[in-house]
Design an enzyme around this catalytic site. Structure first.
Site, PDB file in Angstrom:
ATOM      1  N   LYS A  40       0.837  -1.198   0.000  1.00  0.00           N
ATOM      2  CA  LYS A  40       0.000   0.000   0.000  1.00  0.00           C
ATOM      3  C   LYS A  40       0.871   1.248   0.000  1.00  0.00           C
ATOM      4  O   LYS A  40       2.075   1.190   0.236  1.00  0.00           O
ATOM      5  CB  LYS A  40      -0.917  -0.008   1.225  1.00  0.00           C
ATOM      6  CG  LYS A  40      -0.185   0.035   2.553  1.00  0.00           C
ATOM      7  CD  LYS A  40      -1.159  -0.051   3.722  1.00  0.00           C
ATOM      8  CE  LYS A  40      -0.408   0.004   5.049  1.00  0.00           C
ATOM      9  NZ  LYS A  40      -1.340  -0.057   6.196  1.00  0.00           N
ATOM     10  N   ARG A  50     -10.421  -0.077  14.682  1.00  0.00           N
ATOM     11  CA  ARG A  50     -10.150   0.687  13.468  1.00  0.00           C
ATOM     12  C   ARG A  50     -10.933   0.114  12.300  1.00  0.00           C
ATOM     13  O   ARG A  50     -11.839   0.757  11.781  1.00  0.00           O
ATOM     14  CB  ARG A  50      -8.638   0.690  13.165  1.00  0.00           C
ATOM     15  CG  ARG A  50      -8.256   1.557  11.975  1.00  0.00           C
ATOM     16  CD  ARG A  50      -6.773   1.475  11.664  1.00  0.00           C
ATOM     17  NE  ARG A  50      -6.363   0.160  11.175  1.00  0.00           N
ATOM     18  CZ  ARG A  50      -5.165  -0.098  10.646  1.00  0.00           C
ATOM     19  NH1 ARG A  50      -4.255   0.858  10.562  1.00  0.00           N
ATOM     20  NH2 ARG A  50      -4.872  -1.306  10.227  1.00  0.00           N
ATOM     21  N   TYR A 106      14.361  30.450   9.160  1.00  0.00           N
ATOM     22  CA  TYR A 106      13.111  31.154   9.456  1.00  0.00           C
ATOM     23  C   TYR A 106      13.002  31.491  10.937  1.00  0.00           C
ATOM     24  O   TYR A 106      13.303  30.671  11.816  1.00  0.00           O
ATOM     25  CB  TYR A 106      11.909  30.293   9.060  1.00  0.00           C
ATOM     26  CG  TYR A 106      11.567  30.373   7.592  1.00  0.00           C
ATOM     27  CD1 TYR A 106      11.142  31.565   7.014  1.00  0.00           C
ATOM     28  CD2 TYR A 106      11.648  29.235   6.781  1.00  0.00           C
ATOM     29  CE1 TYR A 106      10.817  31.633   5.669  1.00  0.00           C
ATOM     30  CE2 TYR A 106      11.329  29.291   5.433  1.00  0.00           C
ATOM     31  CZ  TYR A 106      10.908  30.499   4.884  1.00  0.00           C
ATOM     32  OH  TYR A 106      10.592  30.568   3.557  1.00  0.00           O
ATOM     33  N   MET A 132      10.687  24.285   3.545  1.00  0.00           N
ATOM     34  CA  MET A 132       9.973  23.440   2.603  1.00  0.00           C
ATOM     35  C   MET A 132      10.926  22.716   1.656  1.00  0.00           C
ATOM     36  O   MET A 132      10.751  21.527   1.361  1.00  0.00           O
ATOM     37  CB  MET A 132       8.967  24.263   1.794  1.00  0.00           C
ATOM     38  CG  MET A 132       8.140  23.421   0.823  1.00  0.00           C
ATOM     39  SD  MET A 132       7.003  24.392  -0.200  1.00  0.00           S
ATOM     40  CE  MET A 132       5.855  24.979   1.038  1.00  0.00           C
TER      41      MET A 132
END
Length: 377
Positions: free
Chosen positions: A51, A150, A272, A320
């Site tokens: 998956k 779940r 930052y 980023m």
């Protein structure tokens, strides 16, 4: 040669030569990991969880490699993943959709010879309706909730399901299954609790084969194996259990290029928000990967990369598209524009990064972005 082909070759060469990151996937190591798990499970069969695009490593390439090793049972989470994978595998390979089907996917699923894992009476009824509409028997797997809350038939739905099975149905149940919630905790009480619940379910639904073990479950012992195990993270080199040394081979390595270097004076703010302030003269390197490339922002001032075995700590906030590291421990000129540093490799594992990011190896592996140049070995 056609001019369009020449342009295409030029672009490919430019991308390859000027790549900012190289994600290397060792398919031979993947195959050896699968064979190791098979040897631990004999005579139980081993499937493979592919998956999330095989945990981000490329489901088609991974599935074909595992098929060549003898794997015939492949598990994905969503129907769209199964539909994409189906053309890549021979018809004797079975593809299972762990989350079952959303309404409207039933006929397409049957046409593609994909097997849904049914988790509730609602999914059972939808698949039964599809079987009646197609006027043929359809295969399925039944998942039961043994304590994870779940997916899977909850206890209150089991009696009605048992009645439906006794009354006859056009659904061929291939096996029943459940999922271990704490298999990586080898001494955890939840494992034995779930095993006891699975034993009760087996008594309620006799005659069906059982699939129970995930990666960690393989290492819990034969009582957890059932007849078909479903390893995932262990195939890709992640540690199947917390604590002991990882018995699996690493499958993934990641090297990222330097974009710029500089020397800063004491008191200089880095990144930052000026979150890091240099306490001394520092030599810094900015590398071309950030949280958009799967390196979490919480590695800020915590994680590191390596160059020829030397640890280069991250300073300031992860951006980023970039990370700044302190390369003061290296000789002058060791890193320049285009130099490659190790993010994943012999000096830093998936578990190392996950620990520094306060997360799990699954999240690191599946988050590696698509801006790296992928190389299959």
């Amino acid at each position: 040669m056609d001019s369009a082909i020449l342009v295409s070759h030029a672009r490919t060469a430019t991308i390859t030569q000027g790549a900012t990151g190289f994600l290397t996937i060792d398919l031979a190591a993947l195959g050896r990991n699968y064979r190791k798990l098979v040897s631990m499970l004999v005579p139980v069969r081993a499937g493979a969880v592919v998956k999330a695009d095989a945990y981000g490593l490329g489901a088609e390439r991974v599935a074909k490699t595992l098929y060549a090793q003898g794997c015939r049972h492949f598990f994905v989470a969503q129907f769209v993943e199964a539909a994409r994978l189906r053309p890549a595998l021979a018809q004797d390979a079975q593809i299972f959709v762990l989350n079952g089907l959303q309404p409207g996917n039933e006929i397409a699923c049957a046409d593609l010879d994909i097997v849904p894992v049914l988790n509730s009476l609602a999914q059972w009824q939808q698949w039964s309706a599809a079987a009646r509409a197609l006027k043929r028997c359809l295969p399925a797997v039944l998942q039961f909730d043994t304590g994870m809350s779940r997916l899977g038939f909850p206890p209150e739905e089991r009696a009605e399901l048992a009645t439906a099975l006794r009354n006859g149905t056009k659904i061929e149940v291939l096996f029943i299954m459940s999922h271990l919630a704490s298999a990586d905790e080898t001494e955890g009480q939840q494992n034995s609790d779930q095993l006891a619940e699975m034993s009760c379910i087996a008594d309620e639904f006799p005659g069906f084969d059982i699939s129970f073990a995930n990666s960690g479950g393989v290492f819990l012992g034969k009582a957890y194996h059932g007849v078909l195990a479903r390893p995932g993270i262990a195939l890709y080199g992640g540690a199947p259990s917390a604590g002991p040394a990882n018995p699996m081979e690493p499958v993934v390595s990641l090297d990222v290029a330097v974009v710029q270097t500089r020397t800063v004076s004491p008191g200089t703010k880095v990144g930052y928000g000026g979150a890091h302030v240099a306490q001394r003269e520092m030599r810094l390197a900015t590398i071309a990967a950030g949280y958009a490339d799967g390196l979490p922002r919480c590695l800020s001032d915590r994680g590191a990369v390596y160059y020829q075995g030397t640890r280069l700590p991250i300073v300031g906030r992860v951006s980023m598209d970039s990370i700044t590291v302190d390369m003061s421990a290296l000789p002058e000129g060791a890193l320049t524009l285009g130099s490659l540093v190790e993010v994943l490799g012999p000096h830093q594992t998936l578990e190392d990064i996950a620990r520094d990011a306060d997360t799990i190896s699954y999240e690191i592996l599946t988050g590696l972005g698509d801006r790296y140049l992928r190389q299959y070995r």
